[in-house]
Design a protein around this motif. Structure first.
Motif, short mmCIF file in Angstrom:
data_model
loop_
_atom_site.label_atom_id
_atom_site.label_comp_id
_atom_site.label_asym_id
_atom_site.label_seq_id
_atom_site.Cartn_x
_atom_site.Cartn_y
_atom_site.Cartn_z
N GLY A 162 0.36 32.61 39.06
CA GLY A 162 -1.00 32.36 39.55
C GLY A 162 -1.21 30.91 39.95
N LYS A 163 -0.58 29.99 39.21
CA LYS A 163 -0.70 28.56 39.51
C LYS A 163 0.61 28.07 40.09
CE LYS A 163 -2.31 27.05 35.39
NZ LYS A 163 -2.71 26.01 34.47
N GLU A 164 0.57 27.60 41.32
CA GLU A 164 1.77 27.08 41.96
C GLU A 164 1.91 25.59 41.71
OE1 GLU A 164 3.25 27.56 46.17
OE2 GLU A 164 2.15 29.41 45.84
N CYS A 165 3.14 25.12 41.64
CA CYS A 165 3.39 23.68 41.51
C CYS A 165 3.06 22.99 42.82
CB CYS A 165 4.87 23.42 41.21
SG CYS A 165 5.30 23.57 39.52
N LYS A 166 2.55 21.78 42.71
CA LYS A 166 2.32 20.97 43.90
C LYS A 166 3.67 20.46 44.38
CE LYS A 166 -2.17 19.34 42.42
NZ LYS A 166 -2.98 18.18 42.08
N GLU A 167 3.76 20.23 45.68
CA GLU A 167 4.98 19.64 46.21
C GLU A 167 4.68 18.21 46.62
OE1 GLU A 167 8.26 20.13 49.75
OE2 GLU A 167 7.14 21.89 49.11
N TRP A 168 5.45 17.27 46.09
CA TRP A 168 5.31 15.86 46.39
C TRP A 168 6.50 15.42 47.22
CZ3 TRP A 168 3.77 13.05 41.20
CH2 TRP A 168 2.51 13.52 40.79
N ALA A 169 6.43 14.21 47.75
CA ALA A 169 7.54 13.62 48.48
C ALA A 169 7.72 12.18 47.99
CB ALA A 169 7.28 13.64 49.98
N ILE A 170 8.92 11.68 48.12
CA ILE A 170 9.24 10.29 47.77
C ILE A 170 9.18 9.46 49.05
CG2 ILE A 170 11.05 8.75 46.97
CD1 ILE A 170 12.12 11.01 45.27
N VAL A 171 8.55 8.30 48.98
CA VAL A 171 8.56 7.36 50.09
C VAL A 171 9.58 6.28 49.76
CG1 VAL A 171 7.23 5.68 51.42
CG2 VAL A 171 6.16 7.81 50.69
N GLU A 172 10.60 6.16 50.60
CA GLU A 172 11.67 5.19 50.36
C GLU A 172 11.67 4.13 51.44
OE1 GLU A 172 16.50 5.24 50.41
OE2 GLU A 172 15.51 6.86 49.33
N LEU A 173 11.57 2.88 51.00
CA LEU A 173 11.60 1.73 51.90
C LEU A 173 12.87 0.95 51.65
CD1 LEU A 173 7.95 0.45 51.33
CD2 LEU A 173 8.77 1.79 53.26
N GLN A 174 13.51 0.49 52.71
CA GLN A 174 14.69 -0.36 52.58
C GLN A 174 14.22 -1.80 52.53
OE1 GLN A 174 17.83 0.95 52.26
NE2 GLN A 174 16.83 2.93 52.30
N GLY A 175 14.66 -2.56 51.54
CA GLY A 175 14.26 -3.95 51.42
C GLY A 175 13.16 -4.13 50.39
N ASP A 176 12.50 -5.28 50.47
CA ASP A 176 11.46 -5.64 49.50
C ASP A 176 10.09 -5.59 50.16
OD1 ASP A 176 13.37 -6.16 47.56
OD2 ASP A 176 13.58 -8.25 48.19
N LEU A 177 9.10 -5.29 49.35
CA LEU A 177 7.72 -5.31 49.79
C LEU A 177 7.07 -6.51 49.13
CD1 LEU A 177 5.64 -3.75 51.45
CD2 LEU A 177 5.09 -2.46 49.40
N GLU A 178 6.75 -7.52 49.94
CA GLU A 178 6.22 -8.77 49.40
C GLU A 178 4.77 -8.95 49.82
OE1 GLU A 178 8.71 -11.98 50.64
OE2 GLU A 178 10.47 -11.19 49.60
N THR A 179 3.98 -9.60 48.96
CA THR A 179 2.59 -9.91 49.27
C THR A 179 2.40 -11.42 49.31
OG1 THR A 179 1.98 -9.85 46.93
CG2 THR A 179 1.79 -7.79 48.15
#
Length: 129
Positions: A12-29
């Motif tokens: 009756g209750k289905e699992c949600k489907e998620w996705a992975i977001v993959e970035l190459q390198g660094d994320l800097e602020t």
């Protein structure tokens, strides 16, 4: 021997489907602040279902890839059960036994891969004559 209990949602209750977001390198602020729970960028999909990620003044083109082996996202649930202990222990009649189980939150079957360098977004401003 360790037993790990995993609860899988019923039909009756289905699992949600998620996705992975993959970035190459660094994320800097600009400022060294943690990125947890902060807005990073906008994820859009073109008419051909190609992912586009906009972070600040940069745009990244990506692609969706199916994972060889799906991953499961689990949450730990702990329960306290009252159980009667043996008669040999006269210090107390019962104690709380903690039992941990895991619940499947989502299944990850795909990842969104951004492996190219970001391109700057430049607005075209007409020159005055």
């Amino acid at each position: 021997m360790v037993q790990i209990i995993v609860q899988i949602p019923t039909e009756g209750k289905e699992c949600k489907e998620w996705a992975i977001v993959e970035l190459q390198g660094d994320l800097e602020t600009r400022h060294p602040v943690p990125l947890n729970h902060n807005f990073i960028g906008d994820l859009h999909f073109t008419h051909q279902d190609a992912p586009v990620l906009i972070i600040g003044h940069h745009i990244l083109q990506g692609k969706v890839i199916s994972l060889e082996k799906p991953l499961a996202v689990l949450t730990k649930c702990s329960e306290a059960n009252d159980s009667i202990i043996s008669a040999e222990d006269t210090s107390s009649l019962s104690h709380a036994a903690h039992r941990s189980s895991y619940q499947v939150k989502a299944i990850i079957k795909r990842k969104i891969l951004f492996k190219t360098r970001p391109k700057p977004i430049i607005a075209h401003v007409p020159k005055k004559l």
